[in-house]
Design an enzyme around this catalytic site. Structure first.
Site, PDB file in Angstrom:
ATOM      1  NE  ARG A 103      -3.617   2.151   2.872  1.00  0.00           N
ATOM      2  CZ  ARG A 103      -4.988   1.991   2.310  1.00  0.00           C
ATOM      3  NH1 ARG A 103      -5.373   0.969   1.542  1.00  0.00           N
ATOM      4  NH2 ARG A 103      -5.836   3.310   2.338  1.00  0.00           N
ATOM      5  CG  HIS A 130      -7.617   0.990  -3.817  1.00  0.00           C
ATOM      6  ND1 HIS A 130      -7.436  -0.030  -3.115  1.00  0.00           N
ATOM      7  CD2 HIS A 130      -8.479   1.576  -2.636  1.00  0.00           C
ATOM      8  CE1 HIS A 130      -7.860  -0.353  -2.050  1.00  0.00           C
ATOM      9  NE2 HIS A 130      -8.437   0.671  -1.328  1.00  0.00           N
ATOM     10  CD  GLN A 133     -12.934  -0.487  -1.156  1.00  0.00           C
ATOM     11  OE1 GLN A 133     -12.159  -0.142  -0.266  1.00  0.00           O
ATOM     12  NE2 GLN A 133     -14.200  -0.680  -1.082  1.00  0.00           N
ATOM     13  CG  ASP A 218     -12.380   8.034  -2.507  1.00  0.00           C
ATOM     14  OD1 ASP A 218     -12.584   8.149  -1.325  1.00  0.00           O
ATOM     15  OD2 ASP A 218     -11.353   7.753  -2.973  1.00  0.00           O
ATOM     16  CB  CYS A 258     -13.317   3.125  -0.849  1.00  0.00           C
ATOM     17  SG  CYS A 258     -12.516   4.599  -0.936  1.00  0.00           S
ATOM     18  NE  ARG A 286     -10.353  -3.971   0.580  1.00  0.00           N
ATOM     19  CZ  ARG A 286      -9.669  -3.024   0.819  1.00  0.00           C
ATOM     20  NH1 ARG A 286     -10.042  -1.576   1.110  1.00  0.00           N
ATOM     21  NH2 ARG A 286      -8.166  -3.099   0.550  1.00  0.00           N
TER      22      ARG A 286
END
Length: 301
Positions: A103, A130, A133, A218, A258, A286
């Site tokens: 990450r 990403h 996600q 987001d 997210c 997730r």
């Protein structure tokens, strides 16, 4: 010997593989068998240059459920933060573990690791994409509404890493993606152009949300962009997902984010805490999506 597979981008999967992963994640969620431990004795190295809640817990818990273990690495505690060449770090770390998840800030960090790693490399988030996600988002939609093929998704806000991965998902799963971003914050043209007619760009959120089956947003300022906060608030002030935006979508449209979310900025409290919001099932997924991914990468026959 099996060909080494990485998950740097959603496009590392074929359409059928992505659908298979989604189906497997749902199966793992609904039928957890504590005795099923396909990764017993295996180790996942987790490299974090950015802080994390959902990514860290989902991978760590997923490995534990499967009988394996996870090792948390931060640049503060390793040579990664002291200038060791990435290719050297990739070679050394991959010689001691069975999988690496990163990450990180720069997408090139993950692609470089994948190039020089002897084990699968997973993109846990970069400035460009990403994909993990998107596995959870699509799992959530499939669970609640069925296949997303032929549906319309509205992305409202920053044309960021999440938006780029939604563009990839539109290509792989064959849905239409409406994007409404303020001028100067659109997704990168290379992503949009590659997806072709499935992507439609709009100036106004209400136009993008028209007839949508799913509305997604987001934060206005992601990690590392805090110094741009005031500038971004001014640019994005008309890009909040509120009741009016959701009313432009279909009556049974879902809302996703997210997380973490800033109520009163990119989404109103009324929407994120309302009946159309599935942000917490989405976050929970997730774990199951990550388990399906780990199984896919590490248990190939």
């Amino acid at each position: 010997m099996n060909k080494l597979r990485h998950f740097v981008s959603l496009l590392d999967l074929s359409s059928s593989e992505l659908r298979g992963l989604i189906a497997r994640a749902i199966e793992l969620k609904n039928h957890r068998d504590p005795n099923y431990q396909p990764l017993k004795g295996q180790l996942l190295a987790m490299v974090f240059e950015k802080s994390s809640t959902r990514t860290r817990i989902s991978f760590e818990a997923g490995m534990a459920h499967f009988g394996g273990s996870a090792l948390f690495l931060s640049p503060r505690d390793t040579q990664l933060g002291r200038g060791e060449p990435l290719r050297d770090s990739a070679k050394v770390i991959s010689s001691m573990v069975d999988c690496i998840m990163l990450r990180t800030d720069k997408h090139e960090t993950v692609t470089t690791f994948a190039e020089h790693s002897s084990v699968p490399v997973i993109n846990g988030l970069t400035d460009q994409e990403h994909p993990c996600q998107l596995l959870a988002d699509m799992q959530t939609y499939f669970e609640l509404r069925g296949d997303i093929q032929g549906k319309t998704v509205a992305w409202i806000g920053d044309g960021n890493n999440m938006c780029h991965s939604y563009i990839h998902a539109a290509s792989l799963l064959d849905f239409t993606l409406h994007i409404a971003s303020p001028a100067g914050y659109e997704p990168q043209a290379a992503y949009v152009d590659a997806a072709g007619a499935r992507i439609k760009c709009f100036a106004k959120p209400l136009d993008a949300a028209q007839g949508a089956d799913l509305v997604v947003t987001d934060v206005w300022a992601s990690m590392g962009q805090e110094e741009e906060q005031a500038q971004r608030v001014a640019a994005f002030k008309d890009y909040q997902v509120d009741r009016q935006v959701m009313q432009a979508a279909k009556a049974d449209a879902l809302f996703m984010h997210c997380l973490p979310a800033h109520r009163g900025e990119e989404v109103s409290a009324e929407v994120i805490d309302g009946p159309q919001s599935v942000v917490f099932p989405e976050a929970k997924n997730r774990l199951h999506a990550q388990k399906a991914l780990l199984e896919f990468l590490l248990c190939q026959k």
